[in-house]
Design a protein around this motif. Sequence first.
Motif, PDB file in Angstrom:
ATOM      1  N   ILE A 125       6.027   0.708   1.037  1.00 38.89           N
ATOM      2  CA  ILE A 125       6.560  -0.085   0.121  1.00 38.89           C
ATOM      3  C   ILE A 125       5.447  -1.282   0.030  1.00 38.89           C
ATOM      4  O   ILE A 125       5.525  -2.116  -0.782  1.00 38.89           O
ATOM      5  N   HIS A 126       4.355  -1.123   0.402  1.00 37.62           N
ATOM      6  CA  HIS A 126       3.168  -1.878   0.387  1.00 37.62           C
ATOM      7  C   HIS A 126       1.830  -1.442   0.201  1.00 37.62           C
ATOM      8  O   HIS A 126       1.183  -1.187   1.029  1.00 37.62           O
ATOM      9  N   THR A 127       1.659  -0.877  -1.115  1.00 38.49           N
ATOM     10  CA  THR A 127       0.414  -0.388  -1.618  1.00 38.49           C
ATOM     11  C   THR A 127      -0.082  -1.277  -2.914  1.00 38.49           C
ATOM     12  O   THR A 127       0.810  -2.038  -3.334  1.00 38.49           O
ATOM     13  N   HIS A 128      -1.373  -1.348  -2.730  1.00 38.30           N
ATOM     14  CA  HIS A 128      -1.945  -2.221  -3.897  1.00 38.30           C
ATOM     15  C   HIS A 128      -2.583  -1.259  -5.115  1.00 38.30           C
ATOM     16  O   HIS A 128      -3.565  -0.554  -4.807  1.00 38.30           O
ATOM     17  N   PHE A 129      -2.002  -1.645  -6.100  1.00 36.00           N
ATOM     18  CA  PHE A 129      -2.668  -1.011  -7.405  1.00 36.00           C
ATOM     19  C   PHE A 129      -2.702  -2.137  -8.364  1.00 36.00           C
ATOM     20  O   PHE A 129      -1.831  -3.114  -8.459  1.00 36.00           O
ATOM     21  N   PHE A 148       9.148  -7.638  -5.879  1.00 37.73           N
ATOM     22  CA  PHE A 148       8.008  -8.727  -6.473  1.00 37.73           C
ATOM     23  C   PHE A 148       7.323  -8.937  -4.971  1.00 37.73           C
ATOM     24  O   PHE A 148       7.434  -8.418  -3.994  1.00 37.73           O
ATOM     25  N   LYS A 149       6.116  -9.282  -5.385  1.00 39.10           N
ATOM     26  CA  LYS A 149       5.096  -9.806  -4.333  1.00 39.10           C
ATOM     27  C   LYS A 149       4.779 -11.232  -4.513  1.00 39.10           C
ATOM     28  O   LYS A 149       4.500 -11.649  -5.497  1.00 39.10           O
ATOM     29  N   ALA A 150       4.614 -11.772  -3.189  1.00 40.24           N
ATOM     30  CA  ALA A 150       3.930 -13.126  -3.212  1.00 40.24           C
ATOM     31  C   ALA A 150       2.811 -13.402  -2.027  1.00 40.24           C
ATOM     32  O   ALA A 150       3.112 -12.684  -0.955  1.00 40.24           O
ATOM     33  N   ALA A 174       5.657  -9.461   5.094  1.00 38.74           N
ATOM     34  CA  ALA A 174       4.663  -8.352   5.092  1.00 38.74           C
ATOM     35  C   ALA A 174       4.132  -8.569   6.646  1.00 38.74           C
ATOM     36  O   ALA A 174       4.134  -9.647   6.914  1.00 38.74           O
ATOM     37  N   HIS A 175       3.268  -7.465   6.779  1.00 40.71           N
ATOM     38  CA  HIS A 175       2.571  -7.478   8.144  1.00 40.71           C
ATOM     39  C   HIS A 175       3.331  -8.038   9.388  1.00 40.71           C
ATOM     40  O   HIS A 175       2.942  -8.490  10.490  1.00 40.71           O
ATOM     41  N   MET A 176       4.730  -7.696   9.314  1.00 42.78           N
ATOM     42  CA  MET A 176       5.487  -8.190  10.631  1.00 42.78           C
ATOM     43  C   MET A 176       5.385  -9.599  10.899  1.00 42.78           C
ATOM     44  O   MET A 176       5.669 -10.047  11.892  1.00 42.78           O
ATOM     45  N   THR A 202       1.652  -0.246   4.172  1.00 42.65           N
ATOM     46  CA  THR A 202       0.397   0.085   4.729  1.00 42.65           C
ATOM     47  C   THR A 202      -0.982  -0.659   4.352  1.00 42.65           C
ATOM     48  O   THR A 202      -1.938  -0.694   4.902  1.00 42.65           O
ATOM     49  N   ASP A 203      -0.749  -1.161   3.090  1.00 43.77           N
ATOM     50  CA  ASP A 203      -2.136  -1.858   2.329  1.00 43.77           C
ATOM     51  C   ASP A 203      -2.930  -0.745   1.903  1.00 43.77           C
ATOM     52  O   ASP A 203      -3.899  -1.159   1.444  1.00 43.77           O
ATOM     53  N   PHE A 204      -2.603   0.397   1.622  1.00 39.40           N
ATOM     54  CA  PHE A 204      -3.136   1.603   1.131  1.00 39.40           C
ATOM     55  C   PHE A 204      -3.650   0.830  -0.189  1.00 39.40           C
ATOM     56  O   PHE A 204      -2.792   0.308  -0.930  1.00 39.40           O
TER      57      PHE A 204
HETATM   58 ZN   LIG Z   1      -1.344  -6.202   1.198  1.00 38.14          ZN
END
Ligand SMILES: [Zn+2]
Length: 293
Positions: free
Chosen positions: A22-26, A129-131, A193-195, A250-252
Amino acid sequence: MSDAAEVRQFWQDLGLPGLIDIHTHFMPERVLAKVWAYFDEVGPLTGRTWPIAYREEEQQRIDRLREFGVQAFTSMLYPHKPGMAAWLNSWAADFAARTPDCLHTATFFPEDGAEKYVGAALEQGARVFKAHLQVGAYDPADPLLDGVWGRLADSGVPVVTHCGSGPAPGKHTGPGPIGAVLARHPRLRLVVAHMGMPEYEEFLDLVERYPAARLDTTMAFTGFSEEIAPFPEDELPRLAALRDRILLGTDFPNIPYPYIEALRGLAGLGLGEEWLRAVCYGNAAELFTLDQR
Ligand SMILES: [Zn+2]
């Protein structure tokens, strides 16, 4: 074994149909170039170099996730100034339309019109969404965002929020500011995010207090993060208890190690296969009502 073969082995051994990340960046190419330039210079901030493991063309990065067996992923993107979010949202809607395995992602900034473009994104089918409170450097309790959090809470659409103070603190990071938002919108499906790194305990407190809140595992428990911000071993029983509210992230592609490291970090917690199945697939499949593929 190749990178992809190791990742596939991991989920196959668990009997899963794949992973949900749920946490990849495009993001638009020139925005991503700026993010990468930031990580190239992040050494002074974190005292460590941050070589991006997957600095590749967009299509190559999508193909990699598919080779890994990631069944669904996101296009986390975020503005650092006003006047940018609506444009990012239109890019992300287009990206999701041409990338069926990407969950349509959207973002916002405290500015006039935020509630309106967030409403429009929801109507267009945004699923997440992302903040980013450190990069955005805004107070999440800013009155300009009250309607946004309200819309998100009402819709049940999750919002992955970088609210912890890692890798560097911001004026509005930490459990206090986002805690004020949750106090006002207790049904918000906030995903820390990131625990919550490095404020692990405080964010566990927060997530335990609000049953709709969740955590993502992005970069946590890896050798890289454990050196800077080790997860307190005493708190492991709380992770076991929160099994159904922890989601793989993952932040991939912006990670300084191979993708498999994220999975090894989770397995290394010793919380068992049932826990890994929930975190790496089941919880997100349920949250996003994804068909078992
Ligand atoms: Zn990230």
